[in-house]
Enzyme design. Structure first.
Site, PDB file in Angstrom:
ATOM      1  N   ASP A 188       2.146   9.471  16.227  1.00 26.86           N
ATOM      2  CA  ASP A 188       0.733   9.074  16.189  1.00 26.86           C
ATOM      3  C   ASP A 188      -0.067   9.672  17.345  1.00 26.86           C
ATOM      4  OD1 ASP A 188       1.375   7.458  13.959  1.00 26.86           O
ATOM      5  OD2 ASP A 188       2.025   5.847  15.281  1.00 26.86           O
ATOM      6  N   HIS A 246      -3.503   5.737  10.581  1.00 33.68           N
ATOM      7  CA  HIS A 246      -2.792   4.754  11.415  1.00 33.68           C
ATOM      8  C   HIS A 246      -3.701   3.547  11.639  1.00 33.68           C
ATOM      9  CE1 HIS A 246       0.187   3.402  14.283  1.00 33.68           C
ATOM     10  NE2 HIS A 246      -0.817   3.047  15.071  1.00 33.68           N
ATOM     11  N   GLY A 256       1.035   1.894  -1.195  1.00 35.72           N
ATOM     12  CA  GLY A 256       0.175   2.979  -1.660  1.00 35.72           C
ATOM     13  C   GLY A 256      -1.278   2.589  -1.882  1.00 35.72           C
ATOM     14  N   MET A 280       7.282   6.406   5.785  1.00 33.04           N
ATOM     15  CA  MET A 280       8.014   5.785   6.881  1.00 33.04           C
ATOM     16  C   MET A 280       9.115   6.661   7.482  1.00 33.04           C
ATOM     17  SD  MET A 280       6.262   3.171   7.213  1.00 33.04           S
ATOM     18  CE  MET A 280       7.180   2.187   8.399  1.00 33.04           C
ATOM     19  N   ARG A 281       9.019   7.962   7.280  1.00 31.75           N
ATOM     20  CA  ARG A 281      10.020   8.878   7.843  1.00 31.75           C
ATOM     21  C   ARG A 281       9.361   9.823   8.828  1.00 31.75           C
ATOM     22  NH1 ARG A 281      15.312   7.642   6.012  1.00 31.75           N
ATOM     23  NH2 ARG A 281      14.850   6.137   4.394  1.00 31.75           N
ATOM     24  N   ILE A 282      10.043  10.075   9.931  1.00 30.82           N
ATOM     25  CA  ILE A 282       9.532  11.038  10.908  1.00 30.82           C
ATOM     26  C   ILE A 282       9.822  12.449  10.389  1.00 30.82           C
ATOM     27  CG2 ILE A 282       9.834  11.895  13.263  1.00 30.82           C
ATOM     28  CD1 ILE A 282      10.637   8.924  13.942  1.00 30.82           C
TER      29      ILE A 282
HETATM   30  C1  GRF Z   1      -1.401   1.554   6.299  1.00 31.76           C
HETATM   31  O1  GRF Z   1      -1.703   0.459   7.121  1.00 31.76           O
HETATM   32  C2  GRF Z   1      -1.454   2.823   7.083  1.00 31.76           C
HETATM   33  O2  GRF Z   1      -2.391   2.796   8.111  1.00 31.76           O
HETATM   34  C3  GRF Z   1      -0.065   2.916   7.660  1.00 31.76           C
HETATM   35  O3  GRF Z   1       0.781   2.427   6.648  1.00 31.76           O
HETATM   36  C4  GRF Z   1       0.050   1.526   5.830  1.00 31.76           C
HETATM   37  C5  GRF Z   1       0.188   2.003   4.428  1.00 31.76           C
HETATM   38  O4  GRF Z   1      -0.405   1.115   3.522  1.00 31.76           O
HETATM   39  N1  GRF Z   1       0.252   4.259   8.064  1.00 31.76           N
HETATM   40  P1  GRF Z   1      -0.538   1.525   2.006  1.00 31.76           P
HETATM   41  O5  GRF Z   1       0.871   1.859   1.508  1.00 31.76           O
HETATM   42  O6  GRF Z   1      -1.464   2.679   1.918  1.00 31.76           O
HETATM   43  O7  GRF Z   1      -1.062   0.293   1.319  1.00 31.76           O
END
Ligand code: GRF
Length: 223
Positions: free
Chosen positions: A149, A113, A14, A94-96
């Site tokens: 993405d 991303h 986060g 991390m979920r689609i």
């Molecule tokens: C980041 O690298 C973002 O680009 C990717 O997931 C990571 C999340 O990092 N989608 P965080 O949890 O915000 O530190």
């Protein structure tokens, strides 16, 4: 200006959420983080939200590994709606997400991303870029569509890949830029300065901005 209410979905550390919270609490952006929802019960992102006084909700993901069960996705929609969000920001979620969610919030879901899309979509984009040997990489904030993405690009930031960099050094350089451009993208949306035409985003000059974000819809959806 009325604040843009953002719901953040996050599964992990986060740090992007923190960057958004910090910018919002500092008054640098016209954004209020209305709720943080996570599929991971002990996600640091939820702790960060609680520490900032932001509602933090864990919604267990169900039986699948990479997606949410339809009824559970419905609970995500309900939770976000209960908190009156205008925009959804995915920050390491991390979920689609699938059709019902994407349709419900059409044109109002953004993601960050860690690569210069369309190069290196998918997991560990930093490693992909580093292993390929590109000289420049970066970060992309984009609208979310049904692909992985692939949605319309809002902002990108470029960083060099230096000789002798490790994957982690490159990732840290990219992350710094992520923390800069994610709040910036939200502020552009808050100001009604983003329009989407097909796959192309235009950023209006401040005085051209007229539409509130709720009506600023793009076709885009992404992951
Ligand atoms: C980041 O690298 C973002 O680009 C990717 O997931 C990571 C999340 O990092 N989608 P965080 O949890 O915000 O530190």
């Amino acid at each position: 200006m009325e604040k843009l209410k953002v719901g953040v979905l996050a599964s992990g550390t986060g740090s992007n959420l923190q960057a958004i919270i910090d910018a919002s609490l500092a008054g640098d952006i016209d954004v209020e983080v209305a709720v943080v929802v996570s599929d991971v019960e002990d996600a640091v992102a939820l702790e960060r939200a609680r520490a900032a006084g932001v509602p933090a909700v864990h919604v267990p993901p169900g039986k699948y590994r990479t997606k949410l069960e339809p009824e559970i996705e419905e609970r995500y929609v309900e939770t976000l709606e209960e908190h009156g969000v205008d925009v959804i920001a995915l920050a390491g979620f991390m979920r689609i997400l699938h059709d019902d969610f994407l349709t419900h919030f059409a044109g109002r879901i953004i993601n960050i991303h860690p690569s210069l899309l369309p190069s290196f979509p998918g997991l560990d984009a930093q490693r992909q870029a580093w292993e390929y040997g590109v000289r420049w990489s970066g970060a992309t904030v984009h609208f979310v569509d049904a692909g992985v993405d692939t949605g319309p690009v809002i902002i990108q930031a470029v960083v060099p890949v230096r000789d002798g960099d490790t994957r982690d050094q490159l990732a840290a350089r990219i992350l710094e830029e992520e923390h800069r451009i994610y709040p910036m993208a939200l502020q552009l949306i808050a100001e009604g300065r983003i329009t989407v035409d097909g796959g192309r985003v235009s950023i209006l000059k401040p005085r051209q901005a007229t539409e509130p974000v709720r009506e600023t819809t793009g076709e885009g959806r992404g992951a």
